[in-house]
Design a protein around this motif. Structure first.
Motif, mmCIF file in Angstrom:
data_model
loop_
_atom_site.group_PDB
_atom_site.id
_atom_site.type_symbol
_atom_site.label_atom_id
_atom_site.label_comp_id
_atom_site.label_asym_id
_atom_site.label_seq_id
_atom_site.Cartn_x
_atom_site.Cartn_y
_atom_site.Cartn_z
ATOM 1 N N MET A 1 37.369 -35.452 43.521
ATOM 2 C CA MET A 1 38.183 -34.313 43.104
ATOM 3 C C MET A 1 37.392 -33.403 42.159
ATOM 4 S SD MET A 1 41.252 -32.961 43.515
ATOM 5 C CE MET A 1 42.515 -34.210 43.851
ATOM 6 N N VAL A 2 36.646 -33.986 41.237
ATOM 7 C CA VAL A 2 35.812 -33.201 40.334
ATOM 8 C C VAL A 2 34.799 -32.389 41.123
ATOM 9 C CG1 VAL A 2 34.067 -33.324 38.512
ATOM 10 C CG2 VAL A 2 36.103 -34.755 38.379
ATOM 11 N N THR A 3 34.169 -33.016 42.114
ATOM 12 C CA THR A 3 33.177 -32.333 42.946
ATOM 13 C C THR A 3 33.802 -31.196 43.739
ATOM 14 O OG1 THR A 3 31.915 -34.394 43.157
ATOM 15 C CG2 THR A 3 31.456 -32.649 44.752
ATOM 16 N N ALA A 4 34.994 -31.430 44.286
ATOM 17 C CA ALA A 4 35.666 -30.404 45.082
ATOM 18 C C ALA A 4 35.991 -29.178 44.231
ATOM 19 C CB ALA A 4 36.938 -30.974 45.705
ATOM 20 N N PHE A 5 36.486 -29.402 43.031
ATOM 21 C CA PHE A 5 36.802 -28.274 42.149
ATOM 22 C C PHE A 5 35.530 -27.524 41.753
ATOM 23 C CE2 PHE A 5 41.082 -29.881 41.678
ATOM 24 C CZ PHE A 5 41.817 -28.749 41.359
ATOM 25 N N GLY A 6 34.457 -28.257 41.521
ATOM 26 C CA GLY A 6 33.200 -27.606 41.182
ATOM 27 C C GLY A 6 32.681 -26.746 42.315
ATOM 28 N N TYR A 7 32.748 -27.252 43.538
ATOM 29 C CA TYR A 7 32.275 -26.501 44.700
ATOM 30 C C TYR A 7 33.158 -25.293 44.960
ATOM 31 C CZ TYR A 7 30.114 -25.771 49.269
ATOM 32 O OH TYR A 7 29.442 -25.243 50.340
ATOM 33 N N LEU A 8 34.472 -25.468 44.739
ATOM 34 C CA LEU A 8 35.390 -24.334 44.872
ATOM 35 C C LEU A 8 35.006 -23.219 43.891
ATOM 36 C CD1 LEU A 8 38.121 -23.384 46.232
ATOM 37 C CD2 LEU A 8 39.237 -24.247 44.163
ATOM 38 N N GLY A 9 34.641 -23.628 42.677
ATOM 39 C CA GLY A 9 34.233 -22.650 41.675
ATOM 40 C C GLY A 9 32.964 -21.909 42.048
ATOM 41 N N VAL A 10 31.984 -22.604 42.599
ATOM 42 C CA VAL A 10 30.728 -21.958 42.992
ATOM 43 C C VAL A 10 30.987 -20.889 44.048
ATOM 44 C CG1 VAL A 10 28.502 -22.297 44.125
ATOM 45 C CG2 VAL A 10 29.268 -23.925 42.397
ATOM 46 N N CYS A 11 31.765 -21.236 45.066
ATOM 47 C CA CYS A 11 32.066 -20.274 46.138
ATOM 48 C C CYS A 11 32.823 -19.075 45.582
ATOM 49 C CB CYS A 11 32.879 -20.950 47.234
ATOM 50 S SG CYS A 11 32.039 -22.310 48.075
ATOM 51 N N GLY A 12 33.816 -19.341 44.735
ATOM 52 C CA GLY A 12 34.578 -18.250 44.152
ATOM 53 C C GLY A 12 33.736 -17.374 43.243
ATOM 54 N N GLY A 13 32.853 -17.989 42.454
ATOM 55 C CA GLY A 13 32.002 -17.223 41.551
ATOM 56 C C GLY A 13 31.069 -16.287 42.283
ATOM 57 N N VAL A 14 30.584 -16.697 43.443
ATOM 58 C CA VAL A 14 29.649 -15.869 44.206
ATOM 59 C C VAL A 14 30.316 -14.570 44.652
ATOM 60 C CG1 VAL A 14 28.381 -15.701 46.372
ATOM 61 C CG2 VAL A 14 28.165 -17.752 44.967
ATOM 62 N N PHE A 15 31.507 -14.662 45.272
ATOM 63 C CA PHE A 15 32.092 -13.414 45.757
ATOM 64 C C PHE A 15 32.862 -12.664 44.662
ATOM 65 C CE2 PHE A 15 35.461 -16.448 47.153
ATOM 66 C CZ PHE A 15 36.611 -15.827 46.684
ATOM 67 N N THR A 16 33.105 -13.313 43.512
ATOM 68 C CA THR A 16 33.690 -12.576 42.393
ATOM 69 C C THR A 16 32.725 -11.522 41.875
ATOM 70 O OG1 THR A 16 35.041 -14.477 41.741
ATOM 71 C CG2 THR A 16 34.674 -12.794 40.084
ATOM 72 N N VAL A 17 31.425 -11.820 41.894
ATOM 73 C CA VAL A 17 30.416 -10.837 41.495
ATOM 74 C C VAL A 17 30.506 -9.607 42.380
ATOM 75 C CG1 VAL A 17 27.937 -10.373 41.356
ATOM 76 C CG2 VAL A 17 28.855 -12.533 40.499
ATOM 77 N N GLY A 18 30.618 -9.827 43.680
ATOM 78 C CA GLY A 18 30.748 -8.712 44.607
ATOM 79 C C GLY A 18 32.024 -7.922 44.391
ATOM 80 N N ILE A 19 33.119 -8.608 44.056
ATOM 81 C CA ILE A 19 34.387 -7.921 43.804
ATOM 82 C C ILE A 19 34.255 -6.982 42.610
ATOM 83 C CG2 ILE A 19 36.760 -8.245 43.027
ATOM 84 C CD1 ILE A 19 36.801 -10.854 44.653
#
Length: 486
Positions: free
Chosen positions: A136-154
């Motif tokens: 679960m910790v790993t899943a939340f971390g990976y979710l954050g990485v993906c979200g952080g990448v396209f948040t920069v573009g937003i």
């Protein structure tokens, strides 16, 4: 370069909207452009796609708060260990923001959005099935990485598409409104899939572990009203549930589907580009705006970083822990907690919607200063209402703080782009890095103070942070007014 320094837009970006010196006929020009201009229709399509990606982030944030007790039940954790999930999420978003700052200008932005959103959707769908704590910790971390990448573009796209005009400021505000709207709807959609029964002593049963007493035995504790920090655990009959009783996977599957739809939208935009449009994003050199000294401009950039850090420490963690605070301290039900979470997002939506009109009559620095002061007053009201267990006061305080809070972030982006420095991918990455740093540190602190010190420190902490960002807004106000007099 003079035009770029004055208006804070990238002259090198061929996809940006042309500068508009006069917005008095912008509505008429927009309607005419939709009918006759392919370029305007393309800008509108980009606007919808970027807003959709931002709404996916808002939806996920609004969903995690009410779902958090079930997530802890699935993984067999208590509040202290469960806060690690949020820490992992924000650490991933911090890393993703830094990564996005490097790769955004090195590849086609539509492909970047598409890939990040697809991975984001797969991770969301997987979270309800992560019964192991480490997974679960790993899943939340990976979710954050993906979200952080396209948040920069937003962040970069939202101020670039229409430029620093009234239309551009309105779009940034509308973009924030879509974010708040999705965050408001997510708890309502998630609530029917949460475990309904109030439990005192939960026993988790699955195929790989023995029956174990769940550590969340304090979710339905009785509270001594005269001494609310002393928890009197009710001797209720144990209620037994299994992991299979949770239907959280249905709610998260809906979220994954929404993310895939937006990813498809970006892929269509990529396919519709001509051969010359499928190149990587081009960034021009960053130059500060205005005539103030470089030293003062850098100090103001630091001030903005502090504002971003603390504002998002509130934004990303207050709503996520609000339901937990109400359930544990005020003895509310999960349904009431989810409703208050939804109300918090709704009031932010109202604030952002009002900003669509305010930006036409008020300058950004005035909106920021007034909204931070009103939001701080709301947090103080929440603290006082919680002390005396005045439920109606809690609802009123959430509305009082939520409406002005909805104005802050989009207005700050517009202010930076017009008065300090163009919001390109590097600045967007900086803002998101500071934002997620604050969001990363706060869950650890909240988990500790709520479990080991006092639940009321949940309110005290956010009052303090709100007061500090009011000070940041004061510095932004005087920077702008002094600069205008030079």
């Amino acid at each position: 370069m003079d035009r770029e320094g004055k208006y804070g837009v990238r002259s090198a970006d061929n996809d940006s909207a042309p500068m508009q010196a006069d917005d008095t006929k912008s509505k008429q020009n927009l309607c005419h452009g939709i009918r006759h201009s392919t370029a305007i229709r393309s800008l509108i399509a980009r606007s919808i796609a970027v807003s959709g990606a931002y709404m996916v982030l808002g939806w996920t944030k609004g969903q995690i708060g009410p779902a958090f007790p079930d997530i802890m039940m699935i993984s067999g954790t208590n509040l202290t260990k469960g806060s690690t999930f949020m820490t992992s999420l924000f650490a991933g978003q911090l890393a993703g923001s830094v990564l996005g700052g490097f790769i955004y200008s090195e590849m086609n932005k539509y492909i970047l959005f598409t890939a990040a959103l697809v991975l984001y959707s797969f991770t969301i769908a997987a979270i309800p099935w992560c019964s192991l704590y480490g997974l679960m910790v790993t899943a939340f971390g990976y979710l954050g990485v993906c979200g952080g990448v396209f948040t920069v573009g937003i962040g970069s796209e939202s101020v670039t598409i229409w430029g620093p005009t009234t239309r551009g400021r309105s779009y940034v505000m509308a973009n924030g409104g879509g974010y708040a709207l999705s965050g408001m709807l997510a708890p309502l959609v998630t609530a029917p899939f949460l475990l309904k029964q109030p439990v005192n002593d939960i026993t988790i049963t699955n195929k790989t572990t023995m029956n174990t007493t769940h550590p969340l035995s304090t979710w339905t504790i009785g509270m001594n009203q005269s001494h609310p920090n002393n928890m009197n655990i009710s001797l209720l009959n144990s209620t037994y549930v299994s992991q299979e009783d949770s239907r959280l996977y249905l709610a998260f599957t809906i979220s994954a589907a929404l993310s895939l739809i937006i990813a498809l939208f970006f892929f269509i935009l990529y396919c519709q580009q001509g051969p010359g449009g499928k190149r990587k994003t081009s960034n021009s050199k960053l130059v500060f705006i205005g005539t103030r000294s470089l030293f003062l401009k850098r100090l103001q950039l630091i001030n903005i970083g502090i504002f971003s850090l603390l504002h998002n420490a509130i934004d990303f963690t207050f709503v996520g822990h609000l339901a937990t605070f109400c359930i544990q301290y005020l003895n509310w039900t999960k349904s009431m907690g989810a409703s208050l979470t939804s109300a918090a997002f709704f009031t932010r939506l109202l604030g952002t919607a009002s900003g669509l009109f305010l930006v036409k009559y008020m300058r950004p620095h005035i909106i920021i200063l007034s909204s931070t002061m009103l939001s701080t007053a709301g947090f103080i009201g929440l603290t006082l209402s919680a002390v005396v267990h005045f439920d109606i006061g809690v609802w009123i305080s959430i509305c009082t703080s939520g409406i002005p809070f909805g104005l802050m972030w989009p207005t700050m982006l517009s202010w930076i782009n017009e008065n300090l420095i163009p919001v390109q991918s590097e600045i967007s990455s900086f803002l998101n890095a500071t934002a997620f740093t604050g969001a990363l540190l706060t869950p650890i602190l909240i988990g500790y103070i709520m479990e080991d010190v006092s639940l009321m420190w949940f309110c005290y902490l956010f009052c303090l942070k709100s007061a500090i960002i009011t000070g940041n807004a004061v510095l932004m106000f005087f920077y702008t007014t002094s600069n205008n007099t030079i």
